[in-house]
Design an enzyme around this catalytic site. Structure first.
Site, PDB file in Angstrom:
ATOM      1  CD  GLU A 136      -2.883  -1.332   2.250  1.00  0.00           C
ATOM      2  OE1 GLU A 136      -2.321  -1.619   3.330  1.00  0.00           O
ATOM      3  OE2 GLU A 136      -4.111  -1.196   2.136  1.00  0.00           O
TER       4      GLU A 136
ATOM      5  CD  GLU B 269      -3.330  -6.391   3.883  1.00  0.00           C
ATOM      6  OE1 GLU B 269      -3.301  -7.182   2.917  1.00  0.00           O
ATOM      7  OE2 GLU B 269      -2.743  -5.294   3.878  1.00  0.00           O
TER       8      GLU B 269
HETATM    9  N1  3HC Z   1       4.228  -7.422  12.013  1.00  0.00           N
HETATM   10  C1  3HC Z   1       4.941  -7.775  13.093  1.00  0.00           C
HETATM   11  N2  3HC Z   1       5.881  -8.755  13.078  1.00  0.00           N
HETATM   12  C2  3HC Z   1       6.095  -9.385  11.920  1.00  0.00           C
HETATM   13  C3  3HC Z   1       5.381  -9.074  10.751  1.00  0.00           C
HETATM   14  C4  3HC Z   1       4.409  -8.037  10.827  1.00  0.00           C
HETATM   15  N3  3HC Z   1       3.708  -7.654   9.758  1.00  0.00           N
HETATM   16  N4  3HC Z   1       5.808  -9.876   9.756  1.00  0.00           N
HETATM   17  C5  3HC Z   1       6.758 -10.657  10.274  1.00  0.00           C
HETATM   18  N5  3HC Z   1       6.940 -10.365  11.582  1.00  0.00           N
HETATM   19  C6  3HC Z   1       7.910 -10.960  12.501  1.00  0.00           C
HETATM   20  C7  3HC Z   1       7.663 -12.436  12.727  1.00  0.00           C
HETATM   21  O1  3HC Z   1       6.748 -12.643  13.775  1.00  0.00           O
HETATM   22  C8  3HC Z   1       9.053 -12.924  13.062  1.00  0.00           C
HETATM   23  O2  3HC Z   1       9.294 -12.576  14.404  1.00  0.00           O
HETATM   24  P1  3HC Z   1      10.215 -13.518  15.329  1.00  0.00           P
HETATM   25  O3  3HC Z   1      11.547 -13.556  14.656  1.00  0.00           O
HETATM   26  O4  3HC Z   1      10.180 -12.846  16.640  1.00  0.00           O
HETATM   27  O5  3HC Z   1       9.545 -14.860  15.325  1.00  0.00           O
HETATM   28  C9  3HC Z   1       9.948 -12.057  12.193  1.00  0.00           C
HETATM   29  O6  3HC Z   1       9.171 -10.913  11.851  1.00  0.00           O
HETATM   30  C10 3HC Z   1      10.408 -12.732  10.903  1.00  0.00           C
HETATM   31  O7  3HC Z   1       9.272 -13.244  10.232  1.00  0.00           O
HETATM   32  P2  3HC Z   1       9.288 -14.688   9.565  1.00  0.00           P
HETATM   33  O8  3HC Z   1       9.917 -15.671  10.478  1.00  0.00           O
HETATM   34  O9  3HC Z   1       7.923 -14.955   9.096  1.00  0.00           O
HETATM   35  O10 3HC Z   1      10.296 -14.431   8.353  1.00  0.00           O
HETATM   36  P3  3HC Z   1      10.233 -15.017   6.877  1.00  0.00           P
HETATM   37  O11 3HC Z   1      11.430 -14.504   6.208  1.00  0.00           O
HETATM   38  O12 3HC Z   1       9.993 -16.488   6.914  1.00  0.00           O
HETATM   39  O13 3HC Z   1       8.937 -14.382   6.204  1.00  0.00           O
HETATM   40  C11 3HC Z   1       7.415 -12.600   5.616  1.00  0.00           C
HETATM   41  C12 3HC Z   1       8.874 -13.009   5.989  1.00  0.00           C
HETATM   42  C13 3HC Z   1       7.054 -13.226   4.268  1.00  0.00           C
HETATM   43  C14 3HC Z   1       7.380 -11.113   5.531  1.00  0.00           C
HETATM   44  C15 3HC Z   1       6.456 -13.135   6.695  1.00  0.00           C
HETATM   45  O14 3HC Z   1       6.938 -12.740   7.969  1.00  0.00           O
HETATM   46  C16 3HC Z   1       5.052 -12.619   6.571  1.00  0.00           C
HETATM   47  O15 3HC Z   1       4.293 -13.141   5.781  1.00  0.00           O
HETATM   48  N6  3HC Z   1       4.703 -11.615   7.390  1.00  0.00           N
HETATM   49  C17 3HC Z   1       3.371 -11.100   7.457  1.00  0.00           C
HETATM   50  C18 3HC Z   1       3.061 -10.207   6.313  1.00  0.00           C
HETATM   51  C19 3HC Z   1       1.679  -9.619   6.460  1.00  0.00           C
HETATM   52  O16 3HC Z   1       0.756 -10.272   6.853  1.00  0.00           O
HETATM   53  N7  3HC Z   1       1.565  -8.334   6.106  1.00  0.00           N
HETATM   54  C20 3HC Z   1       0.314  -7.670   6.203  1.00  0.00           C
HETATM   55  C21 3HC Z   1       0.159  -7.125   7.573  1.00  0.00           C
HETATM   56  S1  3HC Z   1      -1.421  -6.426   7.853  1.00  0.00           S
HETATM   57  C22 3HC Z   1      -1.363  -4.924   7.106  1.00  0.00           C
HETATM   58  O17 3HC Z   1      -0.392  -4.565   6.498  1.00  0.00           O
HETATM   59  C23 3HC Z   1      -2.590  -4.088   7.297  1.00  0.00           C
HETATM   60  C24 3HC Z   1      -2.628  -2.909   6.405  1.00  0.00           C
HETATM   61  O18 3HC Z   1      -3.378  -3.219   5.267  1.00  0.00           O
HETATM   62  C25 3HC Z   1      -3.258  -1.758   7.099  1.00  0.00           C
END
Ligand code: 3HC
Ligand code: NAI
Length: 704
Positions: A105, A125
């Site tokens: 976004e 999301e």
């Molecule tokens: N917020 C907070 N913490 C997050 C995060 C997020 N969005 N995404 C990842 N983390 C944290 C994980 O919990 C993890 O923490 P830890 O080391 O303490 O366990 C650390 O970051 C590393 O994450 P991964 O182990 O998952 O690392 P990978 O390299 O395997 O994957 C990733 C990376 C593909 C970015 C994966 O973490 C992921 O899919 N994250 C979520 C992405 C997501 O859902 N984004 C949308 C969020 S909602 C949003 O944006 C709302 C908006 O529209 C208003």
């Protein structure tokens, strides 16, 4: 700016760098930093264009999920995106890694987008129970079109850079270094006099009104199938539809309202819990205390259902595998079991013949244990029989190199006893895969009494290499998953004896969110497995416990083992995997009730679910009490990834928290009146209710 956002200058180009490891999540400090950077860029006449880039491994991967439900801190992400879009100079997003959710976004708020060819974008999301809340439903369709935008949002999938380019989400791919390419792009834009280009005002992705309406309608109809039971997808369609006829401000407010509604749902809480639980399961004390042993060559004993699946999982992880079977015929079957998985991949166009050949080149079939001398880890997947397993481990003790980890895939057997067949019990662990082992993501890592930390850490390293979700389990009959399954399967069996139809039980479970009910599942796995298990345990069964197999035994005595025999709880037409109720099973049920002297009674759907879940949660609490699972979220992960528990409910222990632990205890007390032994509440539940604690409190304690 802020500690997490820096602004540097390269001539007339400003570079705004987000630095919030590990994934540059858009927490309050990042949002404030980005907002301030835009103010500064607009105020500085020497700056002609700007770039937003992430440091480290990725462009921002989304909002900071940990902030959900906390008091909001300004500026909101939507406000930041619009502030970027309102900048008076062209702003270029330079994307690498994963620009997800709020990250994408932010980039759509930018006027131009360039990405590393390996970069990915997406709006995941939906996977955490919300919709994009910072303009995603408004801006993405304007460049990618409604159908593509909804597909991306409803599936939550990550889109590779090349596809994103073809969809109009990206403007170009970087050639070489991303920042250098982004600077060249920005300079070109300045030279051309290309000013800001607001995504919210573009329309080339959109069709005619009629086409847009049709795309929205198609998505609405598809949701029932694609996003079964989820709340957020319908709100995505609503928000997108609204944005087509309203100002950016109004559309943003509407999107925000939809987002806030999603935040209030239990689904959102369940899904966010599942997200963090999945990541917490690999955090075990042994991993902190020891490094894994080197791991590149694997041995697998047995080429049956599990041995072949484990072999494929290992080959897919890039490992070398030697499979050992009893004799020529068995190893030919084993090899065939492996080969047919890849043959199917080729048939479906997922792999080329060359790729298949390259993978199979890492596979060595053998009938000699001597070929396992250089294996770093050996996984035994032979028949579920203690004598056979001990025989195998005695041989492994002789042939395996010093330091090789020796693992058993046993479902129930005592791994301490298996390890006693070797002179090196410190190297023996349990690696309990789930069928099909190349598909199912759960891997229970079972810790026998003598296993050393580095042997255990090696199990976790294997899980990581195979992209499995590991759960640490202590030693007991059935470990975490099958032990708890035993209890709720028994609760279901009692309900059927007492008057519930197996089909009503299955329907209740499907309505709860399971992909299929427990009886359909039994038919799929084979009813003979449970039958042989019950027969094995007959001699040691306690006399004062109510027997749970009367009906299932009678089905099996008729040779009805489920799908593989065409008949079980359901009947299956040739080649059909969906059955219809088996009238003969219904007769058997009636007869069994008569023989047991049971007057059948009605069960409502609500009662079916209460009993099923109470049995599951109660045994889960006992598993925690005994230290078999380290934390409640590990039990959740086990059931989410191994047993089809609906992800949006977070897992059984999260469900217990949301249902109310006191309500669980009340249910147990009610059921206890009819069978005090089976329904005896776990002391942990009694104590927690008394102290007003939740399983989440235990998770937090385990994390600290
Ligand atoms: N917020 C907070 N913490 C997050 C995060 C997020 N969005 N995404 C990842 N983390 C944290 C994980 O919990 C993890 O923490 P830890 O080391 O303490 O366990 C650390 O970051 C590393 O994450 P991964 O182990 O998952 O690392 P990978 O390299 O395997 O994957 C990733 C990376 C593909 C970015 C994966 O973490 C992921 O899919 N994250 C979520 C992405 C997501 O859902 N984004 C949308 C969020 S909602 C949003 O944006 C709302 C908006 O529209 C208003
Ligand atoms: P299977 O019967 O399909 O395969 C067992 C294989 O082991 C056979 O191919 C047999 O030839 C081979 N074998 C037997 N003795 C051997 C020996 N001494 N040396 C080499 N090979 C030998 O059985 P399946 O289903 O693969 O189960 C294997 C193990 O995995 C069991 O312990 C089972 O409890 C466990 N398991 C099974 C699951 C399932 O869903 N099938 C799930 C999780 C674990």
């Amino acid at each position: 700016m802020s500690d997490q956002v820096t602004l540097t200058r390269d001539g007339e180009i400003a570079v705004v760098t987000v630095e919030n490891p590990p994934v540059n999540a858009l927490g309050a400090a990042v949002r404030q930093g980005l907002y301030k950077a835009m103010e500064e860029i607009d105020a500085d006449d020497a700056i002609k264009a700007a770039i937003i880039i992430g440091s480290g491994r990725t462009f921002p991967a989304g909002a900071d999920i940990r902030e959900f439900g906390q008091p909001p801190q300004p500026p909101g992400l939507s406000e930041v995106c619009t502030r970027i879009e309102d900048a008076t100079k062209p702003v270029v997003a330079a994307i690498h890694g994963t620009a997800l959710g709020g990250g994408l976004e932010i980039s759509l708020g930018c006027h131009y987008r360039i990405a590393d060819p390996k970069g990915r974008v997406g709006l995941p999301e939906v996977l955490i129970g919300v919709l994009p809340g910072a303009g995603g439903t408004i801006r993405l369709p304007r460049v990618a079109g409604i159908a593509a935008a909804l597909d991306i949002m409803i599936s939550g999938r990550q889109v590779g850079a090349k596809e994103a380019l073809s969809l109009g989400i990206l403007d170009r791919l970087a050639d070489g270094d991303l920042l250098d390419s982004a600077k060249s792009y920005a300079r070109e834009l300045v030279a051309e006099g290309a000013g800001p280009r607001k995504t919210s005002e573009r329309s080339e992705g959109l069709g005619t009104d009629a086409e847009n309406a049709a795309a929205l309608e198609a998505a609405r109809n598809g949701i029932v199938k694609k996003a079964k039971g989820l709340y957020a997808p319908a709100r995505m369609v609503d928000s997108m539809e609204y944005s087509l006829t309203h100002s950016l401000q109004d559309a943003s407010n509407y999107e925000r309202d939809c987002f806030m509604e999603c935040l209030k749902t239990p689904q959102q809480k369940g899904l966010v819990h599942a997200f963090f639980a999945e990541r917490a399961s690999a955090k075990v004390p042994e991993n902190g205390r020891a490094d894994p042993r080197p791991l590149s060559k694997i041995g697998v004993i047995g080429g049956g259902t599990m041995g072949a699946g484990i072999t494929v999982a290992a080959l897919n992880a890039g490992l070398e595998v030697t499979m050992v079977e009893r004799d020529k015929g068995s190893i030919d079957r084993g090899r065939n079991n492996v080969e047919k998985v890849y043959a199917r991949d080729v048939e479906k166009g997922r792999k080329t013949e060359e790729q298949k050949a390259a993978i199979m080149a890492r596979y060595t079939p053998s009938t000699s244990y001597d070929d396992l001398g250089d294996a770093d880890l050996i996984i035994e997947a032979v028949f579920e029989n203690m004598d056979v397993k001990k025989e195998v481990f005695a041989i492994l003790d002789k042939v395996a190199k010093p330091g090789a980890v020796l693992a058993s895939n046993t479902s129930y057997l005592n791994i301490d006893e298996i390890a006693s067949a070797t002179s090196r019990p410190e190297d023996v662990i349990g690696l309990h895969f789930f069928s099909p082992a190349n598909i199912m993501r759960l891997l229970e890592i079972v810790i026998p009494s003598n296993a050393t930390d580095d042997a255990i850490a090696t199990g976790f390293d294997l899980a990581k290499k195979m992209k499995k979700v590991p759960v640490r389990a202590g030693l007991c009959d059935g470990f975490i998953g099958n032990r708890i399954l035993g209890k709720y399967a028994t609760a279901a069996a009692y309900m059927v004896e007492d008057g519930a139809s197996p089909y009503a039980v299955d329907e209740a479970l499907v309505n709860f969110g399971y992909p299929m009910g427990i009886h359909a599942m039994g038919d799929l796995a084979g009813l003979d497995i449970g039958w042989s298990n019950r027969k094995n345990k007959a001699a040691t069964r306690s006399n004062d416990a109510r027997y749970n197999g009367t009906i299932a035994d009678r089905l099996c005595e008729n040779g009805w083992f489920g799908q593989k025999t065409g008949k079980g709880w359901y009947v299956y037409k040739e080649g059909d995997r969906r059955g219809t109720p088996n009238p003969d099973a219904e007769k058997i049920i009636d007869e069994a009730r008569r023989d047991l002297g049971i007057a059948p009674r009605e069960f409502t759907e609500d009662e079916i679910i209460r009993r099923y879940l109470a049995a599951m949660i109660n045994e889960g609490a006992k598993v925690l009490e005994e230290g078999i699972a380290l934390k409640p979220s590990d039990i959740d992960v086990t059931f989410l990834f191994g047993y089809g528990f609906p992800r949006y409910r977070g897992g059984p222990m999260k469900y217990a928290d949301m249902y109310g632990l006191e309500n669980v205890l009340n249910d147990l007390r009610e059921f206890e009146k009819e069978d005090p032994k089976f329904w005896k509440p776990a002391q942990l539940i009694i104590d927690m209710v008394e102290k007003g604690e939740s399983f989440d409190d235990l998770n937090k304690r385990a994390a600290s």
